[in-house]
Design a protein around this motif. Structure first.
Motif, PDB file in Angstrom:
ATOM      1  N   ARG A   4      -5.896   4.807   3.576  1.00 43.00           N
ATOM      2  CA  ARG A   4      -5.741   4.437   2.175  1.00 43.00           C
ATOM      3  C   ARG A   4      -6.891   4.998   1.336  1.00 43.00           C
ATOM      4  O   ARG A   4      -6.681   5.618   0.300  1.00 43.00           O
ATOM      5  CB  ARG A   4      -5.686   2.922   2.023  1.00 43.00           C
ATOM      6  CG  ARG A   4      -5.621   2.503   0.567  1.00 43.00           C
ATOM      7  CD  ARG A   4      -5.737   1.025   0.416  1.00 43.00           C
ATOM      8  NE  ARG A   4      -4.561   0.368   0.978  1.00 43.00           N
ATOM      9  CZ  ARG A   4      -4.581  -0.871   1.441  1.00 43.00           C
ATOM     10  NH1 ARG A   4      -5.696  -1.578   1.423  1.00 43.00           N
ATOM     11  NH2 ARG A   4      -3.482  -1.408   1.918  1.00 43.00           N
TER      12      ARG A   4
ATOM     13  N   ASP B 254       1.273   4.465  -0.845  1.00 46.89           N
ATOM     14  CA  ASP B 254       2.445   4.152  -0.020  1.00 46.89           C
ATOM     15  C   ASP B 254       3.489   5.259  -0.136  1.00 46.89           C
ATOM     16  O   ASP B 254       4.080   5.688   0.856  1.00 46.89           O
ATOM     17  CB  ASP B 254       3.075   2.821  -0.462  1.00 46.89           C
ATOM     18  CG  ASP B 254       2.210   1.638  -0.064  1.00 46.89           C
ATOM     19  OD1 ASP B 254       1.185   1.872   0.604  1.00 46.89           O
ATOM     20  OD2 ASP B 254       2.552   0.503  -0.433  1.00 46.89           O
TER      21      ASP B 254
ATOM     22  N   ARG C 113       2.494   0.820   6.433  1.00 54.32           N
ATOM     23  CA  ARG C 113       1.687  -0.235   7.045  1.00 54.32           C
ATOM     24  C   ARG C 113       0.505   0.311   7.839  1.00 54.32           C
ATOM     25  O   ARG C 113      -0.400  -0.426   8.213  1.00 54.32           O
ATOM     26  CB  ARG C 113       2.564  -1.130   7.928  1.00 54.32           C
ATOM     27  CG  ARG C 113       3.133  -0.444   9.125  1.00 54.32           C
ATOM     28  CD  ARG C 113       4.182  -1.300   9.818  1.00 54.32           C
ATOM     29  NE  ARG C 113       5.110  -0.462  10.537  1.00 54.32           N
ATOM     30  CZ  ARG C 113       4.922  -0.030  11.783  1.00 54.32           C
ATOM     31  NH1 ARG C 113       3.855  -0.391  12.444  1.00 54.32           N
ATOM     32  NH2 ARG C 113       5.795   0.759  12.352  1.00 54.32           N
TER      33      ARG C 113
ATOM     34  N   ARG D  36      -4.185   0.943   6.602  1.00 52.18           N
ATOM     35  CA  ARG D  36      -5.505   0.366   6.876  1.00 52.18           C
ATOM     36  C   ARG D  36      -6.165   0.985   8.105  1.00 52.18           C
ATOM     37  O   ARG D  36      -7.278   0.602   8.466  1.00 52.18           O
ATOM     38  CB  ARG D  36      -5.362  -1.142   7.115  1.00 52.18           C
ATOM     39  CG  ARG D  36      -5.176  -1.927   5.862  1.00 52.18           C
ATOM     40  CD  ARG D  36      -4.861  -3.372   6.201  1.00 52.18           C
ATOM     41  NE  ARG D  36      -4.569  -4.112   4.994  1.00 52.18           N
ATOM     42  CZ  ARG D  36      -5.505  -4.584   4.180  1.00 52.18           C
ATOM     43  NH1 ARG D  36      -6.771  -4.384   4.455  1.00 52.18           N
ATOM     44  NH2 ARG D  36      -5.170  -5.239   3.097  1.00 52.18           N
TER      45      ARG D  36
END
Lengths: 336, 328
Positions: free
Chosen positions: A122, A145, A156, A159
């Motif tokens: 991210r 995203d 997902r 991170r």
């Protein structure tokens, strides 16, 4: 892609005019004198159209990677002009250069070395968005995203850190990072060389899909000719800092004209035992000469099976030979 | 009797994150003078197999759980270290993938090339240097008399790989293990090195185990080929049969992913998913999660490698049961 209808007025998004990138060699400890130069890129003229995939091939040391870095202005050109969208990067001010960087992005060879191990995916994808003020802090998440989805990674994973991904996934992250600023042109320096065959195909499919969808120009640097043939519209063959052959990818690789391209094509092993054992191979002798003092005339003549005395006299220019093809060899018409 | 027989070899790595079954039950043999190709993706265990034969697996974390490596009647895993040393480096030598890091940067080429001879050959330095010079010329290094005194950094990648080959062949080994020797090199240099290995093999009559991920290289060079996946051999055949009629779905998929065999402009065929994590192996066939032909039976037990035709074996239960079209 070959079957597509011709696009309305293909515009040159990038132009290189007689680009030279030389690295000075200094001698002496207290009094430094320049005693020579490594002519890594030595007079390259090239244009890339919008949405086009240009393959750039050649042996290691031929200047492919230096040319890529020169295009991105990571290494300034010694002479000549790199013109992006009508603006000469060499003369652009810092602010203008910053704006140009948005249109011009790079994907590097080694996905293990080109991603910061201490940044999450991210953070890596958000950094260019924030640095260029593309979106505010609130919208960053959505765009990150979206980028991950574009390159086929589940959001997902945002991170996670680079070491938690495989080579192919890392290369997808590197591609997502390059796409973050919605560039018009991506320079990919051997993006699949470090990957396994089955993963290579996935990344190649992704790149050609992105180029089609986003109308993105791609300069694809590789030493694997079969990969280049598959993905590129046009291909440029480099030898010792110069382009020696240029033309439509299939045409050049299936029917090479320049003696160097012929040798390069003949060196690719064919995955078929009968064909492979039957065919005649041109095995080049020796290594490419040093770009510090290249041989006089055609740089390829010391290794060329067709070289004659005249090849030593002058550097052969790129001349047209057939539909949208060019090659730099004075004996083109005399070769078998 | 074959020159080298490897039986049920298992090399595992015990790490904090679990046990990595890098090589998990591999059996094969190499005849004198033949060339065996070993193909597989990274992590398939092809390099660890070679390292185990050469005794180069660091222990710990590595552990050779079972198996034997019999070279000309001597089990290299069980004999005394002295006997093993007299075989390894003399009768079996190895060349590595990266010529940039496998030479000692502090030693002249001459020192490195003669080292195996001084250890194994029982010759004087002078004679050793003479043979080194002849070997350097044989591998195609011009001006060898002068360049033998250079340091590795003064050579290009292709030249360093030639030096590595000279070093490996100077004891006239009966078996050469080549672990991706051309992967780091350009295609033109690769063509030179392959030509060189082929010629020297012919002259010295040695057997070669050639490890690569490039099916193209295997096609031109090898007599027999074995395909590895997740630490096991999934298919083995002579080169013609393997390329003409591959039987295991993984071999087929691997062959179909080669870009040059696919029409331009179309999507490239890809094998879905990722290579398996060898620390968490499944109870059944390791390829089943990525296999287009897999069904429930594939997850039952690890399929054994068995002969389907003379000299052609594979480890796919559905192919053996005739449930997959042989020509598909």
């Amino acid at each position: 892609m070959p079957d597509e209808p011709p696009r309305a007025v293909p515009e040159n998004i990038l132009e290189l005019r007689d680009v030279r990138t030389h690295f000075p060699i200094h001698r002496g400890f207290l009094v430094k004198r320049q005693t020579g130069a490594v002519r890594a890129v030595d007079g390259v003229t090239l244009s890339v159209r919008q949405g086009e995939v240009l393959g750039l091939v050649g042996e290691s040391g031929c200047g492919k990677s230096t040319l890529a870095r020169t295009i991105l202005h990571l290494i300034p050109a010694t002479s000549g002009a790199v013109i992006l969208n009508g603006r000469n990067l060499g003369q652009a001010s810092r602010t203008q250069l910053l704006a140009c960087r948005r249109d011009l992005q790079m994907v590097f060879q080694d996905p293990y070395a080109s991603l910061n191990p201490r940044m999450t995916v991210r953070a890596m994808l958000a950094e260019p968005l924030l640095a260029h003020r593309i979106c505010g802090k609130k919208d960053v998440q959505g765009r990150v995203d979206e980028l991950m989805r574009i390159v086929g990674l589940a959001p997902r994973f945002a991170r996670k850190y680079p070491h938690e991904f495989s080579g192919g996934q890392r290369q997808r992250i590197a591609i997502a990072r390059a796409l973050a600023l919605r560039p018009k042109i991506i320079v990919a320096d051997e993006p699949v060389s470090a990957l396994d065959v089955s993963i290579q195909a996935q990344i190649l499919n992704l790149l050609s899909h992105l180029c089609r969808e986003m109308h993105l120009a791609l300069i694809f640097i590789a030493h694997d000719l079969s990969v280049v043939r598959h993905i590129s519209d046009r291909v440029a063959v480099m030898y010792l800092g110069k382009i020696v052959e240029l033309g439509p990818a299939e045409d050049v690789i299936d029917r090479p004209r320049h003696p160097y391209t012929r040798a390069l094509v003949s060196a690719i092993p064919v995955p078929d035992p009968e064909v492979e054992r039957a065919r005649q191979r041109i095995v080049l002798q020796g290594d490419p000469p040093s770009p510090i003092n290249p041989p006089p005339g055609c740089a390829f003549h010391p290794r060329c099976p067709y070289a004659i005395a005249r090849c030593r006299e002058a550097v052969p220019p790129l001349v047209p030979c057939g539909p949208s093809r060019e090659a730099a060899c004075i004996r083109l018409d005399e070769l078998p | 009797m074959p020159l080298l027989t490897v039986t049920d070899l298992r090399t595992h790595f015990h790490t904090r994150n679990g046990v990595y079954r890098a090589v998990d039950g591999v059996s094969f043999h190499v005849e004198r003078g033949e060339t065996l190709g070993v193909v597989g993706e990274s992590g398939s265990g092809k390099s660890v197999t070679c390292y185990t034969i050469m005794g180069l697996v660091p222990q710990p974390p590595g552990r050779i759980e079972s198996g034997s490596v019999v070279f000309d009647g001597v089990d290299l895993l069980r004999c005394s270290p002295k006997v093993a040393r007299s075989v390894r480096g003399k009768r079996v030598s190895m060349i590595f993938q990266d010529p940039m890091t496998s030479l000692n940067p502090y030693l002249r080429i001459s020192e490195q090339v003669i080292e195996p001879l001084l250890i194994h050959g029982n010759v004087s330095r002078k004679d050793a240097l003479g043979r080194a010079l002849a070997m350097m010329e044989a591998v195609g290094i011009n001006d060898a008399a002068h360049r033998i005194h250079f340091y590795p950094h003064e050579f290009s990648g292709g030249m360093r790989q030639r030096v590595m080959i000279a070093m490996a062949l100077i004891t006239r080994p009966e078996l050469l293990i080549a672990d991706e020797p051309t992967t780091a090199l350009d295609v033109t240099v690769q063509a030179q090195i392959l030509e060189l290995i082929r010629r020297l093999q012919h002259e010295l009559g040695m057997a070669v185990i050639y490890v690569t991920h490039d099916l193209g290289v295997v096609a031109g060079l090898c007599d027999r080929v074995q395909v590895m996946y997740a630490g096991r051999i999934v298919e083995r055949a002579d080169a013609h049969a393997l390329f003409r009629s591959p039987l295991h779905p993984y071999t087929r998929a691997l062959q179909r992913s080669i870009p040059s065999l696919q029409p331009k402009g179309r999507e490239l065929f890809t094998i879905p998913g990722l290579p398996p994590d060898v620390s968490k192996l499944l109870p059944g066939c390791a390829f089943a999660p990525r296999c287009g032909f897999a069904d429930d039976a594939c997850n039952g037990a690890v399929p054994e490698l068995a002969e389907a035709a003379p000299g052609h074996s594979h480890a796919c239960i559905r192919m053996r049961a005739g449930e997959i079209d042989r020509d598909a």
